[in-house]
Write a protein that holds these residues in place. Structure first.
Motif, mmCIF file in Angstrom:
data_model
loop_
_atom_site.group_PDB
_atom_site.id
_atom_site.type_symbol
_atom_site.label_atom_id
_atom_site.label_comp_id
_atom_site.label_asym_id
_atom_site.label_seq_id
_atom_site.Cartn_x
_atom_site.Cartn_y
_atom_site.Cartn_z
ATOM 1 N N GLU A 90 0.852 -1.187 0.000
ATOM 2 C CA GLU A 90 0.000 0.000 0.000
ATOM 3 C C GLU A 90 0.886 1.235 0.000
ATOM 4 N N GLY A 91 0.530 2.202 -0.811
ATOM 5 C CA GLY A 91 1.302 3.447 -0.840
ATOM 6 C C GLY A 91 2.755 3.231 -1.237
ATOM 7 N N ARG A 92 3.607 4.153 -0.782
ATOM 8 C CA ARG A 92 5.016 4.111 -1.181
ATOM 9 C C ARG A 92 5.840 3.108 -0.391
ATOM 10 N N TRP A 110 -2.553 5.008 -3.476
ATOM 11 C CA TRP A 110 -2.604 6.366 -2.949
ATOM 12 C C TRP A 110 -2.281 7.301 -4.113
ATOM 13 N N ASN A 127 -2.416 10.326 -4.560
ATOM 14 C CA ASN A 127 -1.760 11.590 -4.260
ATOM 15 C C ASN A 127 -0.311 11.396 -3.824
ATOM 16 N N GLN A 128 0.219 10.202 -4.083
ATOM 17 C CA GLN A 128 1.639 9.932 -3.933
ATOM 18 C C GLN A 128 2.223 9.629 -5.317
ATOM 19 N N GLU A 171 5.166 3.965 -5.799
ATOM 20 C CA GLU A 171 4.238 2.935 -5.354
ATOM 21 C C GLU A 171 4.398 1.653 -6.165
ATOM 22 N N ARG A 183 -11.265 4.875 -3.065
ATOM 23 C CA ARG A 183 -11.128 6.013 -2.157
ATOM 24 C C ARG A 183 -11.398 5.592 -0.719
ATOM 25 N N TYR A 184 -10.497 5.993 0.201
ATOM 26 C CA TYR A 184 -10.804 5.843 1.614
ATOM 27 C C TYR A 184 -12.050 6.666 1.938
ATOM 28 N N ARG A 228 -8.581 10.514 2.130
ATOM 29 C CA ARG A 228 -7.191 10.927 2.337
ATOM 30 C C ARG A 228 -6.241 10.469 1.242
ATOM 31 N N ASN A 229 -6.547 9.371 0.588
ATOM 32 C CA ASN A 229 -5.630 8.903 -0.461
ATOM 33 C C ASN A 229 -5.905 9.549 -1.820
ATOM 34 N N TYR A 230 -7.046 10.270 -1.944
ATOM 35 C CA TYR A 230 -7.379 10.979 -3.183
ATOM 36 C C TYR A 230 -7.222 12.494 -3.032
#
Length: 307
Positions: free
Chosen positions: A36-38, A66, A68-69, A74, A98-99, A103-105
């Motif tokens: 998940e994420g970076r 995510w 927005n990372q 990722e 989307r959470y 927060r992830n968008y």
């Protein structure tokens, strides 16, 4: 023989599974959360995926996005997590959802999220040539234009008690969110996340192995332009410019590369990356096919411009 395949997906929230029993019960495929994420990786991924493979199921993994990372960061996190286990027939999925608090968008437009997804998919395709890469996503994301076309879809939608068994899911009409074709439908999360694939087990194994019929075509009125005459690696022609633009738009050539009539080394390398991600268009026996043909041209254009 059934026209469907049955599957499960798990993450750290699920205990270790008896995958051999699942196989005896008719499960054909199973996916585990890898990352998940970076930086985050699922602590139970290795346990889950080893069991899935040992049971002879069609294996796969997914990455929670995510947008927005950094898509490249990722993708690198995911690639590092799954590389010890991925091989022919392994399926890769970007979990684009989307959470609840967003927060992830946060801070990203639909176009930016779509570009993020395309970049992530291209990076994973490049890391694992010939292996299928798809997107798990919702009706809302598809309707909002956040999901690129031309990519297999794994679609979650829960009708409730009316569809909470595999038999009921098979009898239900195939979902088509915003007119898109879905390859897999996740129809319930009870007692585990359960999905059906719209292919019988033999065909699904062939598809997972990079052969067999594509089932990832979104209905579209888009038609690629005619294949340019004289487009070849050994010729300088204005036709190389639209090829370079399509390669950039599809994520196979860096946008920083200067456009040129020359079908030079950078264009050839980008075409080879496209071919290694879509091996049916690659010359037999080659791992560095730099000459694009009419069918590859049409596929590339659909990936680049059919938004």
């Amino acid at each position: 023989m059934s026209s469907y395949s049955h599957g499960l997906d798990v993450s750290a929230y699920q205990a270790a599974q008896d995958w051999k029993k699942h196989a005896r019960d008719g499960i054909t495929f199973a996916f585990a959360k890898a990352s998940e994420g970076r930086n985050s990786r699922d602590p139970k991924f290795a346990t889950h995926v080893r069991g899935i493979k040992a049971a002879g199921l069609i294996p796969g993994a997914y990455h929670f996005a995510w947008p927005n990372q950094s898509a490249t960061a990722e993708a690198a996190n995911y690639i590092g997590a799954v590389k010890p286990y991925a091989g022919p027939g392994f399926l890769h999925w970007l979990d684009l959802e989307r959470y609840s608090d967003g927060r992830n968008y946060h801070g990203r437009t639909a176009a930016q999220i779509r570009a993020y997804a395309a970049t992530w998919v291209a990076a994973v395709e490049h890391a694992f040539p010939g292996q299928r890469v798809g997107i798990y996503t919702s009706a809302d994301d598809i309707a909002a234009g956040r999901v690129p076309n031309g990519i297999p879809l794994w679609y979650p939608a829960y009708p409730g008690k009316s569809v909470d068994t595999y038999a009921e899911a098979e009898r239900h009409s195939r979902p088509s969110p915003s007119g898109r074709t879905v390859t897999l439908w996740q129809f319930t999360s009870t007692p585990l996340d359960r999905s059906i694939a719209y292919m019988p087990p033999t065909a699904l194994r062939e598809w997972a192995g990079g052969t067999g019929k594509d089932d990832d075509q979104a209905p579209s009125k888009y038609t690629a332009p005619a294949f340019p005459k004289g487009l070849a690696p050994d010729k300088s022609t204005p036709s190389a410019v639209p090829l370079q633009r399509a390669l950039k738009a599809a994520g196979y050539m860096p946008k920083s590369v200067k456009e040129s009539p020359s079908y030079g080394p950078q264009t050839q390398a980008a075409v080879a990356r496209f071919h290694n991600a879509h091996t049916r268009y690659r010359a037999k026996g080659s791992t560095h096919d730099v000459a694009i043909g009419p069918k590859g041209w049409a596929k590339l254009h659909r990936l680049a411009y059919d938004k």
